[in-house]
Scaffold this motif. Structure first.
Motif: not given
Length: 399
Positions: A260-267, A325-329, A342-344, A394-397
Motif C-alpha cells: 500500500f502507498v498511503w498519501t497524506h495531506r492536511a484533510p 507513507d507519502v506526504v503530499y507537501d 516510493v519505488f525503492d 506522518p513525518p517525512s520519510v
C-alpha cells in the motif's frame, strides 16, 4: 459549479417517462440480473448474495424524490455494469477454469483521500514498465484479452459514452476526466463502495457498507484481474481508490502480498474536494435546483473522517513493511526524490521511462486549477480539524 446545461435539461425531459419503473426497484433489479446473465452460466447463490447490496443501492436512489430522469437511467446503467462484471467473470471461470491460476503478484494499492497526490502516484507506478492498472474501457467490457482491432472498437465506444459526461456535467469532466484508455479506479470493477453516495442520498446503502466485510469484493477484484490479463499477467497490478484506505485488512485477505502507498495531506482540501466531486456527480443524477450542499458537506466529512479513523485503527493489523507513507507537501516540493523513494520501498526499478512519465505528469500546460471551498458545503476548518482529531500526518520519510 456549473448550472444545468441545455443538454442535461433535454435528457431529463426525454427520460422522464422511464421514471415510472422507480415504483418497483426490486423488479428493475431482477430484470438487470436476468439481462446480464443471458447467454452465460447463471450466477450461484453465493454470487447473488454478494451483489444483493446493489439491490439496496438501487432502492435508495429509486426512493429519492429529487432523482432526475437521467439520474434514474444512470443509476441502472452503473448497477448493470457491476452485475455484468460479476456475471462475466463467473461465466469465464466456468468455461476457462485455468484463469483461476493466473498470477496476481504483489499488487500495489494507492490509498488516500482525494487531492492528496493519489493520481500522480498511481499513474507513475501503474505506467512503469512491467506494471499496469485496469483501464476504464476494459472495466466496462470485462472479458479475456481481445485482438487489437476489437480492443480499438471498444475503446472508441467507451470514448463516446464518456464524452456525454463532459457535456452534461462540465464540472465533473474537469474534476475527474474520464479517459477511455486511461487507468481508472478499481471500484468500477467491484460491487461496493461509499463512492456510490456521490449519485445522491443513499443512507441505507451507506449503513450497509459501513457494517460489511468486503473481503469477497476484493476476492472478486482478484478474479477480474485474472480474467483481464489471462496469459498477459503484468509484473504488478496497480490499483487505486480512496475508500480502499480503510479496507486494507480485507484487501490483504484477498491479496496476501499486497503493498500500500498511503498519501497524506492536511484533510481540509481532501474534504472540500470530495464534496465538490459529489456536487458535480449530483448534477447528473438530481433534478436542477434540488442539490443540498450542506447535506453533501455533512455526509462527506463523516465518510472521510470516519474512514481515516478506521484506517488508523486497522493499520496495526497490517505488516509495517506493507505500507509506504507519502506526504503530499514532500511530493509537491520534490516529486522525483519522493517517487524514487516510493519505488525503492516497493522494490521497483526506476528507469528512463519513469523519468519521462514523471515529466509528463508534472506538465501543467493547459491545466485549469479546480476551485473548491469548505464554506460552500457548510463546513469550516475547525469542524474538519475536530472530525480528524485522531489523524496526524506522518513525518517525512522519503526525502
Amino acid at each position: 459549479m456549473s448550472k444545468a446545461t441545455p443538454l442535461l435539461r433535454l435528457l431529463n425531459v426525454l427520460l422522464a417517462p422511464g421514471m415510472r419503473t422507480r415504483k418497483d426497484p426490486d423488479a428493475v433489479f431482477d430484470r438487470l440480473l436476468e439481462e446480464v446473465q443471458r447467454g452465460r452460466v447463471p450466477l450461484g447463490a453465493d454470487d447473488l448474495a454478494e451483489v444483493d447490496g446493489l439491490r439496496l443501492l438501487l432502492a435508495d436512489h429509486a426512493g429519492n424524490p429529487d432523482l432526475s430522469g437521467l439520474g434514474w437511467m444512470s443509476t441502472q446503467d452503473q448497477i448493470r455494469d457491476r452485475l455484468r462484471n460479476r456475471a462475466a467473470v463467473h461465466d469465464i471461470q466456468a468455461n476457462h477454469p485455468e484463469v483461476r491460476d493466473e498470477p496476481v503478484t504483489a499488487p500495489v494499492f494507492v490509498v488516500g483521500l482525494p487531492r492528496t497526490g493519489t493520481t500522480l502516484t498511481y499513474n507513475l507506478i501503474a505506467r512503469s514498465p512491467g506494471n499496469r492498472g485496469p483501464k476504464l474501457w476494459e472495466m466496462n467490457n470485462l472479458g479475456l484479452p481481445r485482438p487489437a482491432a476489437e480492443r480499438e472498437k471498444l475503446i472508441a465506444a467507451a470514448r463516446k459514452r464518456y464524452a456525454v459526461v463532459g457535456k452534461v456535467s462540465p464540472g465533473w469532466a474537469h474534476l475527474h476526466p474520464l479517459i477511455a484508455d486511461g487507468e481508472e479506479e478499481d471500484f468500477m470493477l467491484r460491487a461496493h463502495t461509499e463512492m456510490y453516495a456521490t449519485w445522491g442520498p443513499a443512507p441505507r446503502y451507506l449503513d450497509y457498507v459501513a457494517g460489511a466485510d468486503l473481503t469477497d469484493d476484493f476476492l472478486f477484484l482478484r478474479a477480474a484481474l485474472q480474467v483481464m490479463a489471462a496469459g498477459e499477467a503484468p509484473a504488478h497490478w496497480v490499483l487505486k481508490h480512496p475508500m480502499d484506505l480503510w479496507r486494507m485488512p480485507e484487501i490483504l485477505r484477498a491479496f496476501p502480498d499486497a503493498r500500500f502507498v498511503w498519501t497524506h495531506r492536511a484533510p481540509a482540501a481532501a474534504v472540500a474536494s470530495g464534496c465538490s466531486m459529489a456536487e458535480a456527480t449530483h448534477m447528473m443524477y438530481i433534478k436542477p435546483g434540488r442539490i443540498d450542499l450542506d447535506r453533501i458537506g455533512k455526509e462527506w466529512l463523516g465518510i472521510s473522517a470516519g474512514g481515516v479513523e478506521r484506517a488508523i485503527k486497522l493499520r496495526q493489523e497490517v505488516p509495517d513493511d506493507a505500507v509506504v507513507d507519502v506526504v503530499y507537501d514532500d511530493l509537491l516540493a520534490d516529486p522525483k526524490t519522493v517517487m524514487h523513494g516510493v519505488f525503492d520501498r516497493l522494490d521497483l526499478p526506476w528507469s528512463e521511462t519513469d523519468d519521462a512519465n514523471l515529466a509528463a505528469s508534472l506538465d501543467r500546460t493547459g491545466h485549469r486549477p479546480h476551485a473548491y471551498t469548505l464554506e460552500r458545503y457548510g463546513l469550516d476548518e475547525t469542524q474538519v480539524a475536530e472530525a480528524f482529531s485522531a489523524y496526524q500526518i506522518p513525518p517525512s520519510v522519503l526525502r
